[in-house]
Write an enzyme that holds these catalytic residues in place. Structure first.
Site, PDB file in Angstrom:
ATOM      1  N   ARG A   1       5.607 -13.046   9.577  1.00 34.24           N
ATOM      2  CA  ARG A   1       6.183 -11.707   9.424  1.00 34.24           C
ATOM      3  C   ARG A   1       7.598 -11.673   9.966  1.00 34.24           C
ATOM      4  O   ARG A   1       7.917 -12.406  10.909  1.00 34.24           O
ATOM      5  CB  ARG A   1       5.393 -10.717  10.274  1.00 34.24           C
ATOM      6  CG  ARG A   1       4.287 -10.015   9.611  1.00 34.24           C
ATOM      7  CD  ARG A   1       3.624  -9.084  10.610  1.00 34.24           C
ATOM      8  NE  ARG A   1       3.826  -7.697  10.235  1.00 34.24           N
ATOM      9  CZ  ARG A   1       3.137  -7.100   9.278  1.00 34.24           C
ATOM     10  NH1 ARG A   1       2.222  -7.747   8.596  1.00 34.24           N
ATOM     11  NH2 ARG A   1       3.365  -5.836   8.983  1.00 34.24           N
TER      12      ARG A   1
ATOM     13  N   LYS B   1       4.645   0.632   9.328  1.00 27.41           N
ATOM     14  CA  LYS B   1       4.699   1.922   8.641  1.00 27.41           C
ATOM     15  C   LYS B   1       4.043   3.014   9.455  1.00 27.41           C
ATOM     16  O   LYS B   1       4.466   4.159   9.428  1.00 27.41           O
ATOM     17  CB  LYS B   1       3.978   1.812   7.286  1.00 27.41           C
ATOM     18  CG  LYS B   1       4.863   1.317   6.175  1.00 27.41           C
ATOM     19  CD  LYS B   1       4.114   1.299   4.870  1.00 27.41           C
ATOM     20  CE  LYS B   1       3.184   0.128   4.798  1.00 27.41           C
ATOM     21  NZ  LYS B   1       2.571  -0.083   3.489  1.00 27.41           N
TER      22      LYS B   1
ATOM     23  N   GLU C   1       0.871  -1.164   0.000  1.00 28.07           N
ATOM     24  CA  GLU C   1       0.000   0.000   0.000  1.00 28.07           C
ATOM     25  C   GLU C   1       0.917   1.226   0.000  1.00 28.07           C
ATOM     26  O   GLU C   1       1.812   1.318   0.838  1.00 28.07           O
ATOM     27  CB  GLU C   1      -0.886   0.002   1.254  1.00 28.07           C
ATOM     28  CG  GLU C   1      -1.862   1.160   1.202  1.00 28.07           C
ATOM     29  CD  GLU C   1      -2.784   1.253   2.420  1.00 28.07           C
ATOM     30  OE1 GLU C   1      -2.741   0.371   3.291  1.00 28.07           O
ATOM     31  OE2 GLU C   1      -3.550   2.237   2.456  1.00 28.07           O
TER      32      GLU C   1
HETATM   33  P1  ATP Z   1       2.873  -2.281   7.937  1.00 35.22           P
HETATM   34  O1  ATP Z   1       2.004  -2.941   8.955  1.00 35.22           O
HETATM   35  O2  ATP Z   1       4.299  -2.187   8.280  1.00 35.22           O
HETATM   36  O3  ATP Z   1       2.315  -0.994   7.480  1.00 35.22           O
HETATM   37  P2  ATP Z   1       1.630  -3.637   5.849  1.00 35.22           P
HETATM   38  O4  ATP Z   1       1.480  -5.104   5.900  1.00 35.22           O
HETATM   39  O5  ATP Z   1       0.459  -2.784   6.123  1.00 35.22           O
HETATM   40  O6  ATP Z   1       2.854  -3.260   6.717  1.00 35.22           O
HETATM   41  P3  ATP Z   1       1.690  -3.444   3.034  1.00 35.22           P
HETATM   42  O7  ATP Z   1       2.103  -2.307   2.203  1.00 35.22           O
HETATM   43  O8  ATP Z   1       0.266  -3.792   3.081  1.00 35.22           O
HETATM   44  O9  ATP Z   1       2.215  -3.172   4.496  1.00 35.22           O
HETATM   45  O10 ATP Z   1       2.564  -4.729   2.717  1.00 35.22           O
HETATM   46  C1  ATP Z   1       2.897  -5.228   1.453  1.00 35.22           C
HETATM   47  C2  ATP Z   1       3.289  -6.666   1.624  1.00 35.22           C
HETATM   48  O11 ATP Z   1       4.412  -6.775   2.497  1.00 35.22           O
HETATM   49  C3  ATP Z   1       2.163  -7.462   2.244  1.00 35.22           C
HETATM   50  O12 ATP Z   1       1.997  -8.657   1.515  1.00 35.22           O
HETATM   51  C4  ATP Z   1       2.643  -7.726   3.637  1.00 35.22           C
HETATM   52  O13 ATP Z   1       2.159  -8.949   4.117  1.00 35.22           O
HETATM   53  C5  ATP Z   1       4.160  -7.739   3.493  1.00 35.22           C
HETATM   54  N1  ATP Z   1       4.801  -7.363   4.756  1.00 35.22           N
HETATM   55  C6  ATP Z   1       4.608  -6.238   5.478  1.00 35.22           C
HETATM   56  N2  ATP Z   1       5.314  -6.254   6.615  1.00 35.22           N
HETATM   57  C7  ATP Z   1       6.000  -7.431   6.627  1.00 35.22           C
HETATM   58  C8  ATP Z   1       6.918  -8.051   7.542  1.00 35.22           C
HETATM   59  N3  ATP Z   1       7.281  -7.453   8.672  1.00 35.22           N
HETATM   60  N4  ATP Z   1       7.414  -9.260   7.210  1.00 35.22           N
HETATM   61  C9  ATP Z   1       7.075  -9.860   6.054  1.00 35.22           C
HETATM   62  N5  ATP Z   1       6.222  -9.341   5.152  1.00 35.22           N
HETATM   63  C10 ATP Z   1       5.681  -8.135   5.418  1.00 35.22           C
HETATM   64 MG    MG Z   2      -1.249  -2.274   5.266  1.00 36.84          MG
END
Ligand code: ATP
Ligand code: MG
Length: 554
Positions: free
Chosen positions: A259, A269, A34
């Site tokens: 994760r 983020k 995102e």
């Molecule tokens: P955050 O919670 O840090 O904002 P998010 O999951 O909301 O992360 P996205 O932009 O939705 O962030 O993530 C893009 C991809 O990266 C998703 O498939 C998510 O599962 C993966 N991802 C995000 N954080 C991690 C992590 N700590 N370890 C492995 N994969 C991750």
């Molecule tokens: Mg997200």
């Protein structure tokens, strides 16, 4: 890119099996960030998995921006994310935006309404929550659940046309308010938001929810294996429901992995954005940030990040990984690549009183003893050199083998010197040392008559170039505590700035060049704050098990 891991894990097993059994022809994965912030090292895990698996099995990977939430998204992030994925060394096949599919998603929602599988609900957000039930109690049907198909079609169209204010209506799936899986209790599919979208502007005022949008995005792109993190596991039945009920021709499957979390590191983020917005760090690419851009600016190489993630492998369980493991991979990579050089971070002047005044001699040194192909270079030596303040003690503790009055040490790659006089200012601070050198002891000449226990680094004074050194420690003092204020958790020693010198052999360094400063650690030329007049060096990682650390506080 070539796959460096020969690892096998449960996802690779599934992929292998799907190919063997002919369930899929070609593997298609996607990395779906995102654009609401910069990528962090956790995302690097997802990137390595999605691109790595597709590469390994001759498939494709799309970079898709999951931009269904206009309030938080921005083109600045879209640009930064592309830069980071490319820097990590991956090439995407297609570059897509979920927002490009808004019309198709809308049509699929209309199809659900026509099939009696979705309805417009007037309950407020609070009421939706209250009627959802709990893990032990079923939810309650909404009084609007049995609206006719015609009424739903009309209301949904009017939602799209902007007839209702934010929050006044939602579109919900009609599944089962008593389902043991809360995600299946008539989840919201669309919400109203009169907000400007970074891509579609004012065209839409209704936006699909993640749980509805994501499976459709995957299906539209022909994704075969939709790899995501564990928190989406309970959404899998809904994912499959959406694909099935929307009658998508391509059927993707979702698989979840753990994760990545790192010790002493905030990884979401949302919090990283808070650090930036509250001015607690110097932007998203502050070298202390666990963002890809921060790690890049700090000096980590893409190779070291990839090999770190490879070593972790893919497991279902998450768990916290020690930050030191990432540092270990950086050292391993930089040890082979980084030229050696001498720099003095906290300088103390040494005058070699028996060395001829005005004389400068050039010493030949290896650029990197680990790699003879990197050749040799010349460094100047003369009567005055800077050494590190902590390499001298007037009253040494036991086992201190560096410089102190009467002691002899080797100046690395040069000569043995003995300290004779300590010059102090009026406050009693040591400002200069007077030493003598022994011309017989020149390095490389095979002198063996005497041995010394300490070798210290130095930089010749006249040619030395002033430089700034930024020495980093973890950004957070301890493990992250959600309850406490962020500001209080910042490690006050997370950055220390020192003004010192680099040797003239580094006069042509450029931003992002990396060096091993002998005995100090690996450093990167900061790309943001380095100017024509002052080079700034970021500490990437210290050298392992340095004597310095053990003896710091005698
Ligand atoms: P955050 O919670 O840090 O904002 P998010 O999951 O909301 O992360 P996205 O932009 O939705 O962030 O993530 C893009 C991809 O990266 C998703 O498939 C998510 O599962 C993966 N991802 C995000 N954080 C991690 C992590 N700590 N370890 C492995 N994969 C991750
Ligand atoms: Mg997200």
């Amino acid at each position: 890119m070539e796959n460096t891991s020969s690892s096998s894990d449960f996802i690779r097993e599934i992929v292998r099996d799907d190919l063997k059994e002919g369930r899929v022809g070609k593997i298609v994965t996607r990395f779906p960030p995102e654009p609401n912030g910069y990528l962090h090292i956790g995302h690097a895990k997802s990137i390595c998995i999605n691109f790595g698996i597709a590469d390994e099995f001759g498939g494709k990977t799309n970079l898709r921006f999951d931009d269904t939430n206009p309030l938080k998204e921005d083109s600045e992030y879209v640009k930064a994310i592309q830069e980071d994925v490319a820097w990590l060394g991956f090439e995407w096949d297609g570059l897509y935006f979920a927002s490009d599919y808004f019309e198709e998603m809308y049509q699929r929602a209309v199809l659900l309404i026509q099939k009696g599988k979705a309805y417009v609900d007037d309950l407020s957000a609070d009421q939706l929550r209250e009627t959802r039930g709990t893990l032990t109690e079923p939810g309650q049907n909404s009084p609007y659940r049995d609206r006719s198909v015609e009424e739903n079609l009309d209301l949904f169209e009017r939602m799209r046309n902007g007839d209702f204010a934010d929050g006044k209506k939602v579109l919900r799936a009609k599944i089962d308010m008593a389902s043991p899986n809360l995600n299946l209790r008539d989840p919201v599919l669309y919400r109203i938001s009169h907000a400007k979208h970074h891509n579609t502007g004012d065209k839409w005022c209704i936006y699909p929810m993640y749980a509805f949008a994501h499976p459709l995005e995957d299906a539209i792109e022909g994704v075969t294996h939709s790899l995501c993190t564990l928190e989406f596991k309970d959404q899998r039945p809904l994912y499959d429901w959406v694909v099935r009920e929307c009658e998508m021709p391509n059927v993707p499957h979702q698989y979840e992995f753990g994760r990545l979390n790192l010790t002493n590191t905030v990884m979401s983020k949302r919090y990283l954005k808070k650090l930036v917005d509250e001015g607690l760090v110097d932007g998203w690419d502050d070298p202390r940030m666990p963002t890809i851009s921060g790690l890049r600016r700090r000096g980590f190489t893409p190779e070291s990040i990839r090999s770190f993630i490879d070593e972790l492998g893919i497991t279902v369980a998450g768990g916290e990984v020690d930050y030191k493991l990432l540092e270990h991979h950086a050292r391993q990579d930089l040890n082979l690549k980084a030229p050696r050089a001498m720099a003095v971070i906290r300088p103390l002047k040494v005058v070699i009183t028996n060395y001829p005044e005005g004389q400068v001699e050039m010493l030949e040194v290896k650029v990197n003893p680990e790699d003879p192909e990197m050749g040799t270079k010349q460094i100047p030596f003369s009567r005055e050199v800077y050494i590190e303040q902590e390499d001298f003690m007037e009253v040494p503790p036991p086992k201190y083998h560096r410089l102190y009055p009467g002691n002899e040490v080797r100046l690395k790659d040069a000569y043995f010197v003995t300290c004779n006089d300590v010059i102090k200012d009026e406050n009693g601070n040591v400002v200069e040392l007077h030493c003598t050198y022994d011309p017989e002891t020149k390095s490389g000449t095979g002198f063996t008559a005497r041995k010394v226990k300490g070798t210290i680094h130095w930089v010749e004074c006249k040619s030395a170039i002033p430089a700034e050194f930024r020495l980093y420690e973890p950004l957070l003092a301890g493990d992250y505590d959600e309850e406490a204020s962020l500001e209080e958790q910042i490690n006050p020693d997370s950055v220390k700035v020192a003004q010192g010198y680099i040797g003239v052999d580094l006069k042509d360094t450029r931003p992002q060049d990396k060096y091993q400063f002998v005995r100090q650690g690996y450093f990167n030329v900061d790309p943001k704050d380095t100017t024509a007049d002052l080079k700034v060096f970021n500490l990437i990682v210290s050298l392992k098990s340095s004597f310095k650390i053990e003896q710091k506080t005698p």
